[in-house]
Design a protein around this motif. Structure first.
Motif, mmCIF file in Angstrom:
data_model
loop_
_atom_site.group_PDB
_atom_site.id
_atom_site.type_symbol
_atom_site.label_atom_id
_atom_site.label_comp_id
_atom_site.label_asym_id
_atom_site.label_seq_id
_atom_site.Cartn_x
_atom_site.Cartn_y
_atom_site.Cartn_z
ATOM 1 N N PRO A 118 36.384 34.610 20.998
ATOM 2 C CA PRO A 118 37.482 33.829 21.564
ATOM 3 C C PRO A 118 37.006 33.046 22.781
ATOM 4 C CG PRO A 118 37.659 36.116 22.250
ATOM 5 C CD PRO A 118 36.510 36.043 21.282
ATOM 6 N N PRO A 119 37.703 31.991 23.130
ATOM 7 C CA PRO A 119 37.349 31.274 24.357
ATOM 8 C C PRO A 119 37.559 32.172 25.568
ATOM 9 C CG PRO A 119 39.468 30.534 23.512
ATOM 10 C CD PRO A 119 38.879 31.417 22.465
ATOM 11 N N THR A 120 36.737 31.981 26.571
ATOM 12 C CA THR A 120 36.874 32.753 27.808
ATOM 13 C C THR A 120 37.169 31.808 28.964
ATOM 14 O OG1 THR A 120 34.482 32.644 28.155
ATOM 15 C CG2 THR A 120 35.351 34.609 27.056
ATOM 16 N N ALA A 121 37.693 32.372 30.031
ATOM 17 C CA ALA A 121 38.097 31.561 31.179
ATOM 18 C C ALA A 121 37.313 31.952 32.420
ATOM 19 C CB ALA A 121 39.594 31.743 31.444
ATOM 20 N N MET A 122 37.165 30.999 33.288
ATOM 21 C CA MET A 122 36.621 31.232 34.618
ATOM 22 C C MET A 122 37.797 31.711 35.471
ATOM 23 S SD MET A 122 34.515 28.401 36.856
ATOM 24 C CE MET A 122 35.962 27.553 37.488
ATOM 25 N N SER A 123 37.840 33.010 35.757
ATOM 26 C CA SER A 123 39.036 33.579 36.360
ATOM 27 C C SER A 123 38.661 34.642 37.393
ATOM 28 C CB SER A 123 39.932 34.185 35.271
ATOM 29 O OG SER A 123 39.233 35.185 34.551
ATOM 30 N N VAL A 124 39.668 35.384 37.846
ATOM 31 C CA VAL A 124 39.455 36.440 38.844
ATOM 32 C C VAL A 124 40.315 37.644 38.498
ATOM 33 C CG1 VAL A 124 38.958 34.780 40.697
ATOM 34 C CG2 VAL A 124 41.291 35.664 40.403
ATOM 35 N N CYS A 125 40.006 38.752 39.142
ATOM 36 C CA CYS A 125 40.883 39.920 39.151
ATOM 37 C C CYS A 125 40.550 40.699 40.416
ATOM 38 C CB CYS A 125 40.698 40.777 37.897
ATOM 39 S SG CYS A 125 39.110 41.629 37.833
ATOM 40 N N ASP A 126 41.320 41.720 40.698
ATOM 41 C CA ASP A 126 41.011 42.578 41.841
ATOM 42 C C ASP A 126 39.977 43.617 41.437
ATOM 43 O OD1 ASP A 126 42.656 41.233 43.505
ATOM 44 O OD2 ASP A 126 44.189 42.795 43.672
ATOM 45 N N VAL A 127 39.206 44.050 42.425
ATOM 46 C CA VAL A 127 38.137 45.003 42.160
ATOM 47 C C VAL A 127 38.688 46.386 41.833
ATOM 48 C CG1 VAL A 127 37.816 45.760 44.541
ATOM 49 C CG2 VAL A 127 35.845 45.679 42.991
ATOM 50 N N GLY A 128 39.923 46.641 42.193
ATOM 51 C CA GLY A 128 40.547 47.932 41.932
ATOM 52 C C GLY A 128 41.873 48.027 42.649
ATOM 53 N N PRO A 129 42.501 49.176 42.633
ATOM 54 C CA PRO A 129 43.806 49.334 43.291
ATOM 55 C C PRO A 129 43.717 49.309 44.806
ATOM 56 C CG PRO A 129 43.055 51.428 42.419
ATOM 57 C CD PRO A 129 42.082 50.402 41.941
ATOM 58 N N GLN A 130 42.511 49.474 45.333
ATOM 59 C CA GLN A 130 42.312 49.469 46.781
ATOM 60 C C GLN A 130 41.255 48.428 47.113
ATOM 61 O OE1 GLN A 130 44.047 51.487 48.986
ATOM 62 N NE2 GLN A 130 43.129 50.259 50.609
ATOM 63 N N GLY A 131 41.596 47.471 47.962
ATOM 64 C CA GLY A 131 40.645 46.440 48.344
ATOM 65 C C GLY A 131 39.792 46.873 49.523
ATOM 66 N N ARG A 134 44.256 37.763 58.583
ATOM 67 C CA ARG A 134 45.353 38.405 57.847
ATOM 68 C C ARG A 134 45.632 37.643 56.547
ATOM 69 N NH1 ARG A 134 49.497 41.267 60.250
ATOM 70 N NH2 ARG A 134 51.053 39.654 59.835
ATOM 71 N N LEU A 135 45.568 36.312 56.605
ATOM 72 C CA LEU A 135 45.722 35.522 55.392
ATOM 73 C C LEU A 135 44.550 35.762 54.443
ATOM 74 C CD1 LEU A 135 47.285 33.342 53.807
ATOM 75 C CD2 LEU A 135 45.990 31.612 55.090
ATOM 76 N N GLN A 136 43.343 35.841 54.992
ATOM 77 C CA GLN A 136 42.161 36.069 54.165
ATOM 78 C C GLN A 136 42.214 37.428 53.472
ATOM 79 O OE1 GLN A 136 37.625 36.493 55.442
ATOM 80 N NE2 GLN A 136 38.278 34.345 55.383
ATOM 81 N N ALA A 137 42.866 38.394 54.087
ATOM 82 C CA ALA A 137 42.925 39.740 53.519
ATOM 83 C C ALA A 137 43.602 39.765 52.151
ATOM 84 C CB ALA A 137 43.651 40.684 54.476
ATOM 85 N N PHE A 138 44.469 38.779 51.858
ATOM 86 C CA PHE A 138 45.084 38.708 50.534
ATOM 87 C C PHE A 138 44.031 38.504 49.449
ATOM 88 C CE2 PHE A 138 48.818 37.542 53.130
ATOM 89 C CZ PHE A 138 49.770 38.367 52.556
ATOM 90 N N PHE A 139 42.920 37.858 49.796
ATOM 91 C CA PHE A 139 41.882 37.537 48.813
ATOM 92 C C PHE A 139 40.717 38.519 48.842
ATOM 93 C CE2 PHE A 139 43.800 33.466 50.235
ATOM 94 C CZ PHE A 139 44.409 33.103 49.048
ATOM 95 N N ALA A 140 40.707 39.433 49.803
ATOM 96 C CA ALA A 140 39.551 40.320 49.985
ATOM 97 C C ALA A 140 39.232 41.178 48.754
ATOM 98 C CB ALA A 140 39.763 41.206 51.208
ATOM 99 N N PRO A 141 40.233 41.661 47.985
ATOM 100 C CA PRO A 141 39.887 42.498 46.816
ATOM 101 C C PRO A 141 39.404 41.697 45.604
ATOM 102 C CG PRO A 141 42.121 42.945 47.638
ATOM 103 C CD PRO A 141 41.679 41.668 48.241
ATOM 104 N N MET A 142 39.360 40.399 45.699
ATOM 105 C CA MET A 142 39.138 39.538 44.545
ATOM 106 C C MET A 142 37.679 39.548 44.087
ATOM 107 S SD MET A 142 40.140 35.505 44.520
ATOM 108 C CE MET A 142 38.758 35.010 45.560
ATOM 109 N N ARG A 143 37.485 39.602 42.773
ATOM 110 C CA ARG A 143 36.148 39.487 42.190
ATOM 111 C C ARG A 143 36.186 38.467 41.054
ATOM 112 N NH1 ARG A 143 34.868 43.482 37.289
ATOM 113 N NH2 ARG A 143 33.582 41.650 36.938
#
Length: 721
Positions: free
Chosen positions: A374-387, A245-254
């Motif tokens: 411009p400088p870029t960052a090593m970052s994340v976002c969600d894959v979409g509105p639905q993980g 359940r805790l891991q599910a918070f990160f599941a949509p992450m790319r």
């Protein structure tokens, strides 16, 4: 039976005896602010911390140690807050200042110094397993990773509230999309060890999620959530379901490596100028793309063949028809395919290659008109509105999904389902924002307790909970639970100010105690008999400098320390045998001599001095560094080029200042190395050494260098009292 024996036995009984339930730990209840206890020796206390400490000492029939002398205290607090020794000018100023608030003024000066954030960042970077390379076999470079390190330093120097510091790292792109620092902060979620060219992308993704889940649990909540990956936790109330359940918070992450770190106005301006350049060069670029299209396509198709059928299907499915899971896997595959296609131009037939090079030259002539990227960052976002869905995995195996779970909070910390709000104007789920909000609520039992315990460990050597990333049953119980609660509430009530908590701790009488032990003193003898390990803190704990502090202190002593902040990491000189594998040293010695926090962090090969003095391996979260005493430490200081060169540089400077005055030279050398005036006997010993060594080596300069080398190898240089 060892101290852990009863805990282990209790844990086993709880697992095997039906109906037996462990009592909930008070650490899993929201903290409350207890009143400081009444004490007899009220005059000793400086702030409420001292009342909690003194009450325990008085109950045990013990007394605290007298305060450390001024220079010993100055050296201690200067290293603790900045990681550097006090200069001779700072020593003299403190000795001359007889005002009642002289020490408070020193503390405020150190907290305001840029050196504070550089030093404090080390502890956090250990926790989040910061590195600038992937690890594993390839150990590939992460060229933008240093921006996260710089973000941490800036945050500590600015006293960014800790709750906001966490929120930015967990969901900065959702919560503060127009703040470049918040985008960089999400680099926290990108620091996992990785093998970029792994063929099994499903396994790779699961290992990434496991790493992020475990590191978040350890660093923020101080709990070993990773133990529940394969089965219910054996000792703590963390069922396997709660882990996923805790891991599910990160599941949509790319992953994202292309996000410009600009605010919206600057980004819009850049995009406008770039569009104009692209329009002017469209014909040239189209011709170049047409020449390489075939080779690029061949390379991508060839790279795709190494993946399993399910991965190939995800990649070949139209993006608008992919599931969220397919989209994440396809994006991971495309990273490898794009990498394979990069050298397409080099594989062209000679005639086409020649034409391509001609077009390159034309495009190059237009380069001055192209806006600087411009400088870029090593970052994340969600894959979409639905993980993608998250499943509980049998034995933690990605191939054995069981029941589906939704994002939610651990039951033993209050539980509850996540109810995320998708971020406005973005295609995210809002799950990480929801997690960040829950972690930084004032009724969260662990977040504030865990952080103030880490600060206590930093200043007192051992945390109130001696196992700073294990507040569970197998960790050590708090020695002063009421103090821990008081500190946690004070931290939150102060606006989550880290500087406020550092100031409270180092101003306390408990911190100012002497560390010396006189076995002939009845007070010390009794304390040693009753509390040899100093759990009740009846004296200050002596500590050895960490590898980074040793290097910085040597550079500071020799006058070579380069205090330039931020930017691409420094690459100092390495032993010849390893330099070709690790990195090419910076061309300018001054660049090599930047502070140790800026030294290139390569997972598969640590800087040798740091390695010898117990730097963590950067693959796992490290809450407390080991402190070993081993032969390589003596060898790297006695025989290593770095220590010898610093001694020679310091010696040359001293020889110029004192061309004939050996006693004056020795006094200055001691003061620089030990941060205190030398005794008459110490000066006489040094003068005698210089005379004998000058005769033996036929060179006073060489003798002075040897004296400095000896001083930089002494315990008084390497340890803080």
């Amino acid at each position: 039976m060892t101290r852990r024996g009863p805990l282990l036995l209790a844990g086993l009984l709880a697992l095997t005896l039906p109906g037996r339930a462990a009592e909930p730990s008070p650490l899993f209840q929201p903290p409350h602010r207890p009143d400081p206890p009444a004490v007899h020796n009220k005059a000793w206390s400086v702030n409420p911390i001292d009342a909690f400490m003194l009450a325990r000492l008085e109950a045990a029939g013990l007394a605290p140690s007298p305060p450390a002398d001024k220079l010993r205290l100055l050296r201690r607090v200067t290293f603790d807050l900045t990681g550097l020794p006090p200069t001779i000018e700072e020593q003299d100023a403190f000795l001359k200042d007889d005002s009642p608030d002289a020490y408070e003024k020193v503390v405020d000066r150190l907290l305001a110094s840029p050196r504070y954030g550089e030093h404090m960042a080390t502890d956090w970077l250990d926790l989040v397993r910061y590195a600038e390379t992937d690890g594993f076999k390839a150990d590939d470079l992460r060229p933008e990773a240093y921006r996260y390190r710089d973000y941490v330093i800036r945050s500590f120097n600015a006293d960014l509230p800790y709750d906001r510091f966490l929120r930015q790292q967990l969901a900065g792109e959702e919560l503060e999309p127009d703040n470049p620092d918040a985008i960089i902060a999400t680099g926290f979620l990108r620091l996992w060890p990785d093998e970029y060219n792994a063929a099994n992308l499903e396994q790779r993704r699961q290992e990434i999620l496991d790493d992020v889940t475990e590191t978040t649990g350890l660093a923020v909540l101080g709990m070993t959530f990773g133990c529940a990956r394969c089965h219910d936790h054996k000792f703590d109330p963390i069922p396997q379901n709660d882990y996923y359940r805790l891991q599910a918070f990160f599941a949509p992450m790319r992953s994202r490596d292309d996000v410009p770190v600009l605010d919206s106005k600057a980004l819009k301006d850049y995009q406008s100028r770039l569009a104009a350049w692209e329009e002017a060069t469209k014909d040239i670029r189209n011709q170049m793309d047409a020449l390489t299209a075939g080779k690029r396509e061949d390379a991508r198709k060839n790279a795709l063949t190494k993946f399993r059928a399910e991965i190939r299907e995800a990649e070949l499915t139209s993006p608008d028809k992919r599931t969220a899971y397919q989209e994440i896997i396809a994006l991971m595959a495309e990273q490898q395919m794009d990498r394979a296609a990069k050298d397409a131009a080099a594989k062209l037939p000679e005639e086409q290659k020649k034409r391509y090079q001609e077009l390159e030259q034309k495009l190059g002539a237009m380069a001055p008109h192209r806006p600087e990227a411009p400088p870029t960052a090593m970052s994340v976002c969600d894959v979409g509105p639905q993980g993608p869905p998250t499943f509980r995995l049998q034995t933690g195996d990605w191939r054995k999904p069981k029941n589906e779970v939704t994002a939610g909070f651990p039951a033993f910390l209050g539980g509850g389902e996540a109810k995320p709000t998708p971020p406005a104007g973005m295609e995210g789920t809002g799950l990480r924002s929801e997690l960040a909000e829950w972690l930084t609520r004032k009724d969260n039992p662990l977040t504030a307790r865990v952080m103030v315990n880490r600060l206590w460990q930093h200043h007192f050597g051992v945390g109130v909970v001696a196992t700073p990333s294990d507040f569970g049953a197998m960790g050590e119980p708090p020695t002063h639970p009421e103090l821990l609660d008081w500190l946690a509430v004070e931290f939150m009530d102060s606006g989550w100010s880290l500087k406020h908590m550092h100031r409270l701790m180092v101003l306390s009488a408990a911190y100012r105690q002497d560390s010396r032990i006189d076995a002939d003193d009845s007070r010390c003898a009794k304390a040693l008999e009753m509390d040899r390990d100093d759990h009740l803190l009846w004296r200050a704990r002596r500590r050895r400098l960490e590898g980074e502090e040793i290097r910085d202190a040597m550079l500071s002593a020799s006058g070579e320390l380069n205090l330039r902040m931020f930017g691409v990491s420094a690459r100092p000189k390495l032993p010849d045998r390893i330099s070709s594998y690790a990195w090419k040293p910076d061309a300018k010695p001054d660049d090599q001599n930047r502070r140790s926090i800026y030294v290139f962090a390569k997972r598969n090969l640590r800087y040798p001095l740091f390695d010898a003095f117990d730097e963590p391996d950067m693959h796992n979260s490290c809450p407390r560094r080991a402190v070993t005493t081993a032969a390589p430490q003596a060898l790297v200081l006695l025989n290593g080029d770095f220590a010898l060169e610093r001694a020679q540089h310091l010696g040359a400077d001293l020889a110029k200042q004192f061309p004939t005055d050996d006693a004056g030279l020795a006094a200055r050398a001691y003061r620089i190395a030990w941060n205190r005036p030398a005794t008459d006997d110490e000066i006489k010993l040094a003068v005698k050494f210089l005379a004998a060594q000058t005769t033996a080596l036929h060179s006073r300069d060489a003798a002075v260098a040897d004296l400095c080398h000896a001083l930089l190898n002494t315990n008084e240089f390497l340890y803080i009292d």
